[in-house]
Motif scaffolding. Structure first.
Motif, short mmCIF file in Angstrom:
data_model
loop_
_atom_site.label_atom_id
_atom_site.label_comp_id
_atom_site.label_asym_id
_atom_site.label_seq_id
_atom_site.Cartn_x
_atom_site.Cartn_y
_atom_site.Cartn_z
N VAL A 4 -8.42 4.31 -9.76
CA VAL A 4 -8.14 3.39 -8.65
C VAL A 4 -7.72 4.23 -7.45
O VAL A 4 -6.97 5.19 -7.58
CB VAL A 4 -7.06 2.34 -9.03
CG1 VAL A 4 -5.73 2.98 -9.35
CG2 VAL A 4 -6.91 1.30 -7.92
N SER A 5 -8.26 3.87 -6.28
CA SER A 5 -7.93 4.56 -5.04
C SER A 5 -7.35 3.55 -4.05
O SER A 5 -7.83 2.42 -3.95
CB SER A 5 -9.18 5.20 -4.43
OG SER A 5 -9.70 6.17 -5.30
N MET A 6 -6.33 3.98 -3.35
CA MET A 6 -5.69 3.14 -2.35
C MET A 6 -4.94 4.04 -1.38
O MET A 6 -4.83 5.25 -1.61
CB MET A 6 -4.73 2.14 -3.01
CG MET A 6 -3.61 2.79 -3.78
SD MET A 6 -2.58 1.65 -4.74
CE MET A 6 -3.66 1.21 -6.09
N GLN A 25 4.27 -0.36 -11.77
CA GLN A 25 4.26 0.75 -12.73
C GLN A 25 3.54 1.96 -12.15
O GLN A 25 4.00 3.09 -12.31
CB GLN A 25 3.58 0.30 -14.03
CG GLN A 25 4.35 -0.76 -14.77
CD GLN A 25 3.53 -1.40 -15.87
OE1 GLN A 25 2.33 -1.62 -15.71
NE2 GLN A 25 4.18 -1.71 -16.99
N MET A 26 2.43 1.72 -11.48
CA MET A 26 1.71 2.84 -10.87
C MET A 26 2.57 3.51 -9.80
O MET A 26 2.67 4.73 -9.75
CB MET A 26 0.39 2.37 -10.27
CG MET A 26 -0.40 3.53 -9.67
SD MET A 26 -1.94 2.94 -8.97
CE MET A 26 -2.18 4.17 -7.71
N LEU A 27 3.20 2.71 -8.95
CA LEU A 27 4.02 3.26 -7.88
C LEU A 27 5.16 4.11 -8.45
O LEU A 27 5.39 5.23 -7.99
CB LEU A 27 4.59 2.14 -7.00
CG LEU A 27 3.57 1.37 -6.17
CD1 LEU A 27 4.22 0.16 -5.53
CD2 LEU A 27 2.92 2.26 -5.12
N VAL A 52 1.13 -5.27 0.70
CA VAL A 52 -0.27 -4.98 0.42
C VAL A 52 -1.08 -5.52 1.59
O VAL A 52 -1.02 -6.72 1.88
CB VAL A 52 -0.75 -5.62 -0.91
CG1 VAL A 52 -2.24 -5.38 -1.11
CG2 VAL A 52 0.05 -5.08 -2.09
N ASN A 53 -1.74 -4.61 2.30
CA ASN A 53 -2.46 -4.97 3.52
C ASN A 53 -1.57 -5.76 4.47
O ASN A 53 -1.99 -6.74 5.08
CB ASN A 53 -3.74 -5.73 3.21
CG ASN A 53 -4.80 -4.84 2.61
OD1 ASN A 53 -4.70 -3.62 2.65
ND2 ASN A 53 -5.83 -5.44 2.04
N SER A 66 -6.43 -4.13 -8.84
CA SER A 66 -6.76 -5.11 -7.81
C SER A 66 -6.45 -4.59 -6.40
O SER A 66 -6.81 -5.22 -5.41
CB SER A 66 -6.03 -6.43 -8.05
OG SER A 66 -4.65 -6.31 -7.76
N CYS A 67 -5.80 -3.44 -6.33
CA CYS A 67 -5.44 -2.86 -5.03
C CYS A 67 -6.41 -1.77 -4.59
O CYS A 67 -6.12 -1.01 -3.66
CB CYS A 67 -4.02 -2.31 -5.10
SG CYS A 67 -2.80 -3.62 -5.29
N GLU A 68 -7.56 -1.70 -5.23
CA GLU A 68 -8.59 -0.74 -4.85
C GLU A 68 -8.87 -0.86 -3.35
O GLU A 68 -9.08 -1.96 -2.83
CB GLU A 68 -9.88 -1.01 -5.65
CG GLU A 68 -11.02 -0.10 -5.30
CD GLU A 68 -10.85 1.33 -5.82
OE1 GLU A 68 -11.38 2.24 -5.16
OE2 GLU A 68 -10.19 1.53 -6.86
N ASP A 69 -8.82 0.27 -2.66
CA ASP A 69 -9.11 0.36 -1.22
C ASP A 69 -8.14 -0.42 -0.34
O ASP A 69 -8.42 -0.68 0.82
CB ASP A 69 -10.54 -0.06 -0.90
CG ASP A 69 -11.56 0.86 -1.54
OD1 ASP A 69 -11.28 2.07 -1.65
OD2 ASP A 69 -12.64 0.36 -1.93
#
Length: 164
Positions: A4-6, A25-27, A52-53, A66-69
């Motif tokens: 996943v990229s963001m 968790q990722m953060l 988010v955005n 779900s946060c891709e890009d």
């Protein structure tokens, strides 16, 4: 694992995560951004709020994939070393914390309130908009004062420091 990229706090990041990995968790676990807290495990407390955005979300309810890009802003992404964001400064100036555990989520929620409602906020509006953000230490009086002061400071020209 899935890639996943963001963009997080203005920096492009890529991570391999399990499909069930939550954004919080990722953060915390993958990126080391521990200002975003996990408290209730039921999405009721608001300690995990990030943008988010440009919109506030409870990161414990969002899958990382779900946060891709998308553009993510955490508490670490506002202000700068030695120069607090006006909302952070207002929390400090108005003694709007005790243990501080809820503070990152409160600040991120407050920034979203200002984004949606503007810099002139009354106490009733702030209290209503804070629904879903819990502080177990205070009676919210100083938090409400801090948000009003931070919003006013942002409206008086400090808006360039706001997380968009």
């Amino acid at each position: 694992m899935t890639a996943v990229s963001m963009t997080v706090n203005g920096k492009a990041v890529r991570s391999e995560v399990e499909p069930r990995t939550l954004l919080v968790q990722m953060l915390r676990d993958r990126l080391g951004l521990t200002g975003t807290h996990i408290a209730c495990d039921t999405s009721q407390c608001g300690a995990c709020v990030v943008h988010v955005n440009g919109k506030a979300v409870k990161s414990c309810t969002v899958l990382a994939l779900s946060c891709e890009d998308k553009d993510i802003t955490t508490i670490e992404g506002i202000g700068a070393p030695g120069k607090l964001h006006p909302m952070q400064q207002a929390f400090q100036d108005n003694h709007a914390l005790q243990c501080g555990f809820c503070t990152p989520g409160m600040v991120m929620s407050a920034l979203d309130i200002v984004r949606r409602k503007g810099p002139r906020l009354d106490d009733a509006t702030i209290r209503k908009e804070l629904d879903g953000n819990f502080c177990r230490c205070t009676g919210y009086h100083n938090i409400v004062r801090a948000i009003a002061a931070g919003a006013a400071a942002m409206g008086s020209g400090a808006m360039s420091h706001a997380a968009e």
